[in-house]
Design an enzyme around this catalytic site. Structure first.
Site, PDB file in Angstrom:
ATOM      1  N   TYR A 172       0.856  -1.180   0.000  1.00  0.00           N
ATOM      2  CA  TYR A 172       0.000   0.000   0.000  1.00  0.00           C
ATOM      3  C   TYR A 172       0.890   1.227   0.000  1.00  0.00           C
ATOM      4  CZ  TYR A 172      -3.462   3.437   1.645  1.00  0.00           C
ATOM      5  OH  TYR A 172      -4.272   4.541   1.774  1.00  0.00           O
ATOM      6  N   ASP A 189       9.425   2.831  -0.461  1.00  0.00           N
ATOM      7  CA  ASP A 189       8.387   3.439   0.357  1.00  0.00           C
ATOM      8  C   ASP A 189       8.582   2.956   1.791  1.00  0.00           C
ATOM      9  OD1 ASP A 189       6.202   4.308   1.710  1.00  0.00           O
ATOM     10  OD2 ASP A 189       4.709   3.480   0.329  1.00  0.00           O
ATOM     11  N   LYS A 232       4.543   8.698   8.730  1.00  0.00           N
ATOM     12  CA  LYS A 232       4.308   8.130  10.065  1.00  0.00           C
ATOM     13  C   LYS A 232       5.296   8.644  11.120  1.00  0.00           C
ATOM     14  CE  LYS A 232       1.285   4.640   8.334  1.00  0.00           C
ATOM     15  NZ  LYS A 232       1.314   4.058   7.012  1.00  0.00           N
TER      16      LYS A 232
END
Ligand SMILES: *Cc1c(COP(=O)(O)O)cnc(C)c1O
Length: 422
Positions: A144, A239, A264
């Site tokens: 994702y 990523d 994050k």
């Protein structure tokens, strides 16, 4: 456990928001029942509006590496907020955070701050396309990378839970430029590059995949991505929005991607993310170059402040990552003893996840084959006992520096009883 107030809050929320939430998995669609509505959080604990207390292994889906409301982060934010919440003008804070990030990521020579992981990956893809003058990208099924159109193809996380690999609203034209391959499948990557390698702008990958549950890269998977992209003049994008700052992938695997996406942890619980990498590529971003990307709130002083405080604590605490990883191993080893061989509990640093599968999980197909009903029962039993886990098997769990040995013992005791009652 009483969730009466949460249930009422959920009913009210559903009147105004799709599923009563602002991000799909929060609505507990795949486990059913009422999501606890949160009133506050401190350290390893999260508290709902019904007065229930939980040991939290979601950590806001990754950012809360220090635990909730860390004293130093809170006080840095308190004094920052007095100075104003946004200026839309340069601050020294942005350079301070950029400099700190480079200590963790020497490969990020030039960086751009954005507000979410979605923006970071979307922008990195634009940069890769603009730089290479090519259109196609390669991603991996179950990875994702946020919800931008070209990456919402065979995506993991909430998209996986809802069994909607590519969302309505993503045009056929957009999806056509995205090639989705099975994770850990080097042969599939080589085949695609042999067929159309000179049309591929970039390969984007979670070097440690955390959005189909936790799936670790096999032996030479990442190295092969580096080799094949270099050979065909495509960019390699790591990523690390989730695994970043919890793992040192680039040093451990001795692989330098061209671009890295962060999110994050970098914002310490405030909205912040970033993308960056090779200077010769990043200098093409506006205003240095012609690849456009901007943001009203990008580099926001509160987000920069929380990020700086968080990264400074990580850097100034000796053996921060080693200790956090060891603590996670203690919990994971305990869980393995209780749950036995019919359950997989992969770990990477302070990340772990639980698959009700007798077979090791190497890709999305394996993850999807894990027993959803067993997970659902286990999840509910744990929640009842005050253990707050992600409400889907396709999610990763996180340990924070605030978790104590007592938290681990309590979690293991709850796991033992949850398993017996399963
Ligand atoms: C969470 C996540 C994103 C998206 O970040 P948002 O801030 O939710 O937009 C992108 N990539 C990975 C690997 C993630 O885990």
């Amino acid at each position: 456990m009483n969730l009466e107030k949460s249930a009422a809050a959920f009913t009210r929320a559903k009147k105004f928001m799709p599923g009563g939430v602002n991000s799909p998995v929060r609505s507990y669609g795949s486990v059913g029942g009422t999501p606890p509505f949160i009133a506050s959080a401190k350290g390893s604990r999260i508290f709902d509006i019904d007065g229930n207390e939980y040991i939290d292994y979601v950590g806001s889906w990754g950012p809360m590496i220090l635990g909730h409301a860390h004293e130093k982060v809170v006080s840095a934010l308190q004094s920052a907020v007095e100075r104003g919440t946004s200026y839309g003008a340069p601050t020294e804070l942005e350079t301070n955070l950029a400099e700190l990030v480079q200590k963790f990521y020497p490969s990020i020579e030039v960086i751009r701050m954005v507000n979410s992981g979605t923006e970071a990956t979307m922008s990195a893809i634009r940069v890769a396309r603009g730089f290479t003058h090519r259109d196609k990208i390669v991603k991996f099924i179950g990875c994702y990378h946020g919800h931008s159109d070209s990456l919402l193809v065979n995506a993991g996380s909430g998209a996986a839970t809802f069994g909607e690999p590519s969302s309505p609203g993503v045009t056929v034209g957009t999806a056509r430029d995205t090639i989705a391959l099975p994770y850990n499948d080097t042969a599939a990557v080589e085949k695609v590059f042999a067929e159309c390698g000179e049309q591929i702008a970039a390969v984007i990958v979670e070097p440690i995949a955390g959005n189909m549950g936790l799936v670790l890269p096999k032996n030479n998977f990442l190295q092969n991505l580096r080799d094949v992209t270099r050979k065909f003049g495509a960019l390699l994008i790591f990523d690390e929005v989730m695994c970043g700052f919890r793992n040192n992938v680039q040093a451990d695997f001795k692989i330098t991607p061209d671009l890295t996406c962060l999110g994050k942890v970098i914002g310490g619980g405030l909205p912040c993310a970033a993308y960056g990498g090779r200077a010769d590529i990043m200098r093409n971003v506006s205003p240095d170059g012609r690849i456009y990307q901007a943001g009203t709130l990008s580099g926001n002083p509160l987000a920069m402040t929380a990020g700086i405080a968080t990264l400074e604590i990580i850097l100034s605490t000796s053996n921060f990552t080693e200790n956090l990883t060891a603590k996670t191993s203690k919990l994971v080893d305990g869980l393995k003893k209780i749950l036995g061989a019919s359950v997989q509990i992969p770990q990477a640093g302070s990340m772990f996840s639980i698959f009700f599968s007798a077979k090791p999980v190497e890709n999305f197909e394996d993850a999807a084959a894990a027993d959803q009903n067993k997970f659902k029962r286990w999840f509910k039993n744990m929640l009842e006992r005050g253990i707050y886990l992600a409400p889907s098997q396709f999610e990763t769990l996180f340990m924070s520096a605030a978790h104590t040995d007592e938290d681990i013992s309590k979690t293991l005791a709850a796991a033992e009883r949850s398993w017996l009652n399963g």
